[in-house]
Design a protein around this motif. Structure first.
Motif, PDB file in Angstrom:
ATOM      1  N   ASP A   1      -9.074  -3.637 -15.371  1.00  0.00           N
ATOM      2  CA  ASP A   1     -10.506  -4.196 -14.826  1.00  0.00           C
ATOM      3  C   ASP A   1     -11.080  -4.811 -15.843  1.00  0.00           C
ATOM      4  O   ASP A   1     -11.093  -4.630 -17.115  1.00  0.00           O
ATOM      5  N   THR A   2     -11.933  -5.897 -15.601  1.00  0.00           N
ATOM      6  CA  THR A   2     -12.435  -6.811 -16.540  1.00  0.00           C
ATOM      7  C   THR A   2     -13.619  -6.166 -17.312  1.00  0.00           C
ATOM      8  O   THR A   2     -13.740  -6.483 -18.519  1.00  0.00           O
ATOM      9  N   TYR A   3     -14.213  -5.316 -16.629  1.00  0.00           N
ATOM     10  CA  TYR A   3     -15.530  -4.685 -17.397  1.00  0.00           C
ATOM     11  C   TYR A   3     -15.426  -3.216 -17.703  1.00  0.00           C
ATOM     12  O   TYR A   3     -16.023  -2.755 -18.578  1.00  0.00           O
ATOM     13  N   ALA A   4     -14.431  -2.403 -17.396  1.00  0.00           N
ATOM     14  CA  ALA A   4     -14.092  -0.910 -17.798  1.00  0.00           C
ATOM     15  C   ALA A   4     -13.952  -0.775 -19.246  1.00  0.00           C
ATOM     16  O   ALA A   4     -14.827   0.050 -19.931  1.00  0.00           O
ATOM     17  N   ALA A   5     -13.275  -1.659 -20.058  1.00  0.00           N
ATOM     18  CA  ALA A   5     -13.190  -1.752 -21.503  1.00  0.00           C
ATOM     19  C   ALA A   5     -14.344  -1.501 -21.986  1.00  0.00           C
ATOM     20  O   ALA A   5     -14.879  -0.682 -23.150  1.00  0.00           O
ATOM     21  N   ALA A   6     -15.580  -2.345 -21.719  1.00  0.00           N
ATOM     22  CA  ALA A   6     -16.682  -2.659 -22.537  1.00  0.00           C
ATOM     23  C   ALA A   6     -17.488  -1.374 -22.124  1.00  0.00           C
ATOM     24  O   ALA A   6     -18.347  -0.821 -23.148  1.00  0.00           O
ATOM     25  N   GLU A   7     -17.364  -0.645 -20.987  1.00  0.00           N
ATOM     26  CA  GLU A   7     -18.140   0.544 -20.600  1.00  0.00           C
ATOM     27  C   GLU A   7     -17.490   1.685 -21.398  1.00  0.00           C
ATOM     28  O   GLU A   7     -18.048   2.543 -21.805  1.00  0.00           O
ATOM     29  N   MET A   8     -16.174   1.705 -21.280  1.00  0.00           N
ATOM     30  CA  MET A   8     -15.663   2.648 -22.522  1.00  0.00           C
ATOM     31  C   MET A   8     -16.100   2.646 -23.879  1.00  0.00           C
ATOM     32  O   MET A   8     -16.548   3.670 -24.667  1.00  0.00           O
ATOM     33  N   LEU A   9     -16.462   1.427 -24.549  1.00  0.00           N
ATOM     34  CA  LEU A   9     -16.738   1.392 -25.761  1.00  0.00           C
ATOM     35  C   LEU A   9     -18.305   1.579 -25.795  1.00  0.00           C
ATOM     36  O   LEU A   9     -18.669   2.334 -26.765  1.00  0.00           O
ATOM     37  N   ALA A  10     -19.141   1.492 -24.589  1.00  0.00           N
ATOM     38  CA  ALA A  10     -20.470   2.254 -24.928  1.00  0.00           C
ATOM     39  C   ALA A  10     -20.499   3.486 -24.787  1.00  0.00           C
ATOM     40  O   ALA A  10     -21.462   4.156 -25.540  1.00  0.00           O
ATOM     41  N   CYS A  11     -19.612   4.138 -24.025  1.00  0.00           N
ATOM     42  CA  CYS A  11     -19.437   5.620 -24.097  1.00  0.00           C
ATOM     43  C   CYS A  11     -18.992   6.123 -25.498  1.00  0.00           C
ATOM     44  O   CYS A  11     -19.586   7.105 -26.240  1.00  0.00           O
ATOM     45  N   ALA A  12     -18.055   5.296 -26.351  1.00  0.00           N
ATOM     46  CA  ALA A  12     -17.389   5.751 -27.669  1.00  0.00           C
ATOM     47  C   ALA A  12     -18.796   5.486 -28.773  1.00  0.00           C
ATOM     48  O   ALA A  12     -18.902   6.648 -29.347  1.00  0.00           O
ATOM     49  N   ALA A  13     -19.629   4.640 -28.379  1.00  0.00           N
ATOM     50  CA  ALA A  13     -20.537   4.173 -29.212  1.00  0.00           C
ATOM     51  C   ALA A  13     -21.739   5.438 -29.393  1.00  0.00           C
ATOM     52  O   ALA A  13     -22.561   5.562 -30.323  1.00  0.00           O
ATOM     53  N   ALA A  14     -22.063   5.826 -28.001  1.00  0.00           N
ATOM     54  CA  ALA A  14     -23.019   6.867 -27.745  1.00  0.00           C
ATOM     55  C   ALA A  14     -22.517   8.213 -27.999  1.00  0.00           C
ATOM     56  O   ALA A  14     -23.388   9.119 -27.792  1.00  0.00           O
ATOM     57  N   GLY A  15     -21.250   8.524 -28.304  1.00  0.00           N
ATOM     58  CA  GLY A  15     -20.728   9.803 -28.533  1.00  0.00           C
ATOM     59  C   GLY A  15     -20.557  10.609 -27.120  1.00  0.00           C
ATOM     60  O   GLY A  15     -20.466  11.722 -27.476  1.00  0.00           O
ATOM     61  N   VAL A  16     -20.387   9.702 -26.099  1.00  0.00           N
ATOM     62  CA  VAL A  16     -19.906  10.502 -24.780  1.00  0.00           C
ATOM     63  C   VAL A  16     -18.487  10.760 -24.661  1.00  0.00           C
ATOM     64  O   VAL A  16     -17.717   9.704 -24.571  1.00  0.00           O
ATOM     65  N   PRO A  17     -18.256  11.810 -24.583  1.00  0.00           N
ATOM     66  CA  PRO A  17     -16.608  12.116 -24.082  1.00  0.00           C
ATOM     67  C   PRO A  17     -16.243  11.320 -22.717  1.00  0.00           C
ATOM     68  O   PRO A  17     -16.928  11.428 -21.729  1.00  0.00           O
ATOM     69  N   PHE A  18     -14.950  10.877 -22.673  1.00  0.00           N
ATOM     70  CA  PHE A  18     -14.379  10.142 -21.577  1.00  0.00           C
ATOM     71  C   PHE A  18     -13.045  10.299 -21.426  1.00  0.00           C
ATOM     72  O   PHE A  18     -12.345  10.565 -22.651  1.00  0.00           O
ATOM     73  N   GLU A  19     -12.482  10.179 -20.342  1.00  0.00           N
ATOM     74  CA  GLU A  19     -11.056   9.981 -20.234  1.00  0.00           C
ATOM     75  C   GLU A  19     -10.798   8.736 -19.147  1.00  0.00           C
ATOM     76  O   GLU A  19     -11.765   8.215 -18.585  1.00  0.00           O
ATOM     77  N   VAL A  20      -9.443   8.488 -19.202  1.00  0.00           N
ATOM     78  CA  VAL A  20      -9.017   7.588 -18.248  1.00  0.00           C
ATOM     79  C   VAL A  20      -7.760   8.041 -17.248  1.00  0.00           C
ATOM     80  O   VAL A  20      -6.898   8.672 -17.824  1.00  0.00           O
ATOM     81  N   VAL A  21      -8.305   7.932 -16.107  1.00  0.00           N
ATOM     82  CA  VAL A  21      -7.095   8.312 -14.935  1.00  0.00           C
ATOM     83  C   VAL A  21      -6.688   6.950 -14.255  1.00  0.00           C
ATOM     84  O   VAL A  21      -7.292   6.240 -13.693  1.00  0.00           O
ATOM     85  N   PRO A  22      -5.386   6.566 -14.818  1.00  0.00           N
ATOM     86  CA  PRO A  22      -4.805   5.336 -14.344  1.00  0.00           C
ATOM     87  C   PRO A  22      -4.888   5.370 -12.795  1.00  0.00           C
ATOM     88  O   PRO A  22      -4.586   6.509 -12.266  1.00  0.00           O
ATOM     89  N   GLY A  23      -4.609   4.299 -12.233  1.00  0.00           N
ATOM     90  CA  GLY A  23      -4.483   3.975 -10.918  1.00  0.00           C
ATOM     91  C   GLY A  23      -3.362   3.125 -10.612  1.00  0.00           C
ATOM     92  O   GLY A  23      -2.930   2.404 -11.241  1.00  0.00           O
ATOM     93  N   VAL A  24      -3.027   2.987  -9.335  1.00  0.00           N
ATOM     94  CA  VAL A  24      -1.989   1.852  -8.853  1.00  0.00           C
ATOM     95  C   VAL A  24      -2.716   0.547  -8.845  1.00  0.00           C
ATOM     96  O   VAL A  24      -3.510   0.273  -8.328  1.00  0.00           O
ATOM     97  N   ALA A  25      -2.261  -0.348  -9.642  1.00  0.00           N
ATOM     98  CA  ALA A  25      -2.767  -1.802  -9.813  1.00  0.00           C
ATOM     99  C   ALA A  25      -2.195  -2.573  -8.479  1.00  0.00           C
ATOM    100  O   ALA A  25      -1.153  -2.329  -8.022  1.00  0.00           O
ATOM    101  N   ALA A  26      -3.223  -3.270  -8.282  1.00  0.00           N
ATOM    102  CA  ALA A  26      -3.062  -4.139  -6.902  1.00  0.00           C
ATOM    103  C   ALA A  26      -1.908  -5.073  -7.173  1.00  0.00           C
ATOM    104  O   ALA A  26      -1.220  -5.192  -6.181  1.00  0.00           O
ATOM    105  N   ALA A  27      -1.663  -5.656  -8.353  1.00  0.00           N
ATOM    106  CA  ALA A  27      -0.591  -6.334  -8.674  1.00  0.00           C
ATOM    107  C   ALA A  27       0.984  -5.720  -8.560  1.00  0.00           C
ATOM    108  O   ALA A  27       1.751  -6.567  -8.465  1.00  0.00           O
ATOM    109  N   VAL A  28       0.726  -4.362  -8.464  1.00  0.00           N
ATOM    110  CA  VAL A  28       2.090  -3.808  -8.344  1.00  0.00           C
ATOM    111  C   VAL A  28       2.084  -3.188  -7.036  1.00  0.00           C
ATOM    112  O   VAL A  28       3.139  -3.181  -6.348  1.00  0.00           O
ATOM    113  N   GLY A  29       1.232  -2.507  -6.556  1.00  0.00           N
ATOM    114  CA  GLY A  29       1.073  -1.710  -5.506  1.00  0.00           C
ATOM    115  C   GLY A  29       1.213  -2.717  -3.928  1.00  0.00           C
ATOM    116  O   GLY A  29       1.845  -2.282  -3.072  1.00  0.00           O
TER     117      GLY A  29
END
Length: 567
Positions: free
Chosen positions: A124-152
């Motif tokens: 996703d184009t914007y998800a990485a920037a949102e993860m960095l915002a969480c990291a900078a604010a000290g908000v714990p996060f996790e990533v649950v992968p999904g089936v990419a359209a280019a593969v599915g």
């Protein structure tokens, strides 16, 4: 402990799960994604992604209308997400704001946030920037992968990306691809998976040819991949523009729809003909009207989906309490005091009526101790089991009153201490079962447990689709569903395939001017669905053998004559 199960109160800054919703089919959600949704306080996602998630999110998260599909913020290309949560006070529709702001605001409030994106968060184009915002604010996060359209999407289109030769696979987003990128994939002989839009497919093909790919290189283009709206065209880099034009796909106001294009020998037509498992389902894309409530139609609708159909439930009967409840109250008290040897349930509604009366009196399944229980039909038996009661008798043959009588034991004064049967039924039930039980020596308390009345008419658009040929098929499971559907919504159009559960229902349909195309080999809703699937399979085979395109019944030309199909 999984981060998705940590109580929100124990988190200083909440928790964020970046979740991949896959390419469109809700069945492609991972088990971890379902777990995260079940524990989420807030879901942030675009409208079309919420449609994939809502079946697994908590009721409080999904009960509000998420509003219309979001559009990019002008000048940024960033999609505006909608947020739906359990404590929202929005009346009309949820607020539309920057996704990162929504996520951070909810997480800082100590809440469990699911930030869902189409496909996979890693692409996703914007998800990485949102993860960095969480990291900078000290908000714990996790990533649950999904089936990419280019593969599915290629998997659902029957286009393998690799084979025993192990050729390279390159993924290209045509919206952001540089000249260097096109040059590199053009010089390669590997498989290229291009994410683009319908009206930009020809331009992407031109870029590949200009970069060195041969114009006769096979190419497949799939729109609405992994959904029942999926459609795939097979051509070459040099002919794809003409193919889409001949198919009357372009030009179109919907040219901006995203597509996945696969370029390479593995997308060759001969190979895809053998591997296109999804679009070759017997009822693929068929819109099937099921005149039952969602509760009644649940397993039937699931079965239809397995054949590729899109079920649409329309209740034709509403269930109401009996006008005089005293008879039902006496019978339920008789169950507790040992008045009955048997209780016979002939419908899910009968189970529901007795269960509600039990709950009113503070009773549970233990009140059935010492009483033999009979059930007609798989769904009735399941409803009893859900109540905590395992039926002692289910017809071994026909699932009907007659089938139940075939297996019902005659009254034996030596072995049966009590000679009475409690029969909770609808107010319009036939007397077949009562007469048969009396003939076997039993006394019967035939009790009106509920009334059936004609349901309210469906929405105007549904009525228009019924009368105008918008449905490909309709399943009639009883004579009353025929009468009631015609009464509340009008007669189905003559292009609609009419499927009936048995001869009596078929006769009622014909009396209402309907041509019956399919009839179940035995009176079972699941056999009826199987019969409709067989009809669709024969219809598809006939079209392919004749060299005709495979179409749905609703796609026939208005006024076109139809053959009467053998049933």
């Amino acid at each position: 402990m999984s981060p998705t199960t940590v109580p929100a109160a124990g988190l200083e800054h909440g928790h964020v799960t970046f979740l991949g919703a896959g390419p469109g089919d809700p069945g492609l959600l991972t088990l971890r994604a379902v777990e995260a949704l079940a524990n989420a306080d807030v879901v942030v996602a675009e409208h079309e992604v919420l449609d994939v998630l809502r079946a697994h999110a908590r009721a409080g998260v999904t009960h509000l209308d998420p509003g219309p599909s979001s559009d990019p913020v002008p000048g940024t290309g960033t999609p505006q997400p909608t947020v739906v949560d359990a404590t929202s006070t929005t009346v009309g529709g949820p607020a539309v704001r920057d996704a990162a702001h929504l996520v951070m605001e909810a997480a800082r409030g100590g809440r469990r946030v699911v930030r869902a994106v189409s496909g996979d968060p890693g692409l996703d184009t914007y998800a990485a920037a949102e993860m960095l915002a969480c990291a900078a604010a000290g908000v714990p996060f996790e990533v649950v992968p999904g089936v990419a359209a280019a593969v599915g999407v290629p998997a659902y289109a029957g286009v393998p990306l690799r084979d025993a030769q192990g050729a390279d696979v390159r993924f290209v987003d045509a919206r952001t691809a540089s000249d260097r990128c096109w040059t590199e994939v053009g010089a390669s002989d590997g498989t290229v998976v291009v994410s683009t839009t319908l009206d930009s497919v020809a331009a992407a093909a031109g870029e590949l040819v200009a970069a060195g790919r041969k114009p006769d290189t096979p190419m497949t283009v799939t729109v609405a991949g992994t959904t029942t709206r999926q459609r795939t065209w097979t051509a070459t880099l040099g002919t794809i523009a003409q193919t889409l034009k001949q198919a009357k796909v372009l030009p179109s106001p919907e040219g901006g729809r995203p597509v996945i294009a696969v370029v390479g020998e593995r997308s060759a037509p001969a190979q895809r003909d053998q591997l296109a498992w999804f679009e070759s389902k017997p009822l693929f894309g068929w819109k099937v009207l099921v005149p039952r409530t969602k509760e009644q139609a649940a397993s039937l609708s699931d079965q239809l989906r397995s054949y590729g159909a899109v079920p649409h439930e329309v209740p034709t009967i509403a269930v109401e309490p009996p006008r005089t409840p005293q008879q039902m109250e006496r019978a339920v008290k008789g169950l507790v005091t040992g008045r009955y040897e048997w209780i016979a349930f002939t419908s899910v509604n009968a189970v529901k009526a007795v269960r509600e009366k039990f709950e009113e009196y503070g009773l549970d399944a233990r009140a059935f101790a010492g009483i033999k229980v009979a059930a007609v039909g798989e769904q009735t038996a399941k409803a009893l089991i859900a109540f905590g009661v395992k039926p002692d008798l289910v017809p071994s043959g026909e699932q009907s009153a007659a089938g139940l009588l075939e297996d019902w034991p005659p009254y034996d004064p030596v072995f049966d201490p009590i000679d009475r049967v409690f029969l909770p039924r609808a107010d319009i039930a036939t007397e077949t079962l009562v007469a048969g039980l009396i003939e076997l020596g039993w006394e019967v308390d035939d009790v009106t447990a509920y009334r059936t009345v004609r349901a309210s008419p469906p929405p105007a658009e549904t009525r228009e689709a019924i009368k105008g040929g918008g449905f490909d098929a309709v399943l009639f499971t009883s004579s009353s569903t025929v009468r009631n559907l015609v009464g509340i919504a009008g007669k189905p159009h003559n292009v609609t395939v009419i499927a009936c559960i048995g001869p009596a229902t078929a006769k009622t349909a014909e009396e209402h001017g309907l041509r019956v195309d399919v009839m179940a080999p035995e009176p079972s809703v699941h056999k009826l669905a199987e019969a409709l699937a067989d009809f669709g399979r024969r219809r598809r085979t006939a079209a392919l053998e004749a060299g005709d395109p495979v179409t749905r019944p609703s796609e026939r030309r208005p006024g076109a004559r139809r053959r009467r199909a053998a049933t």
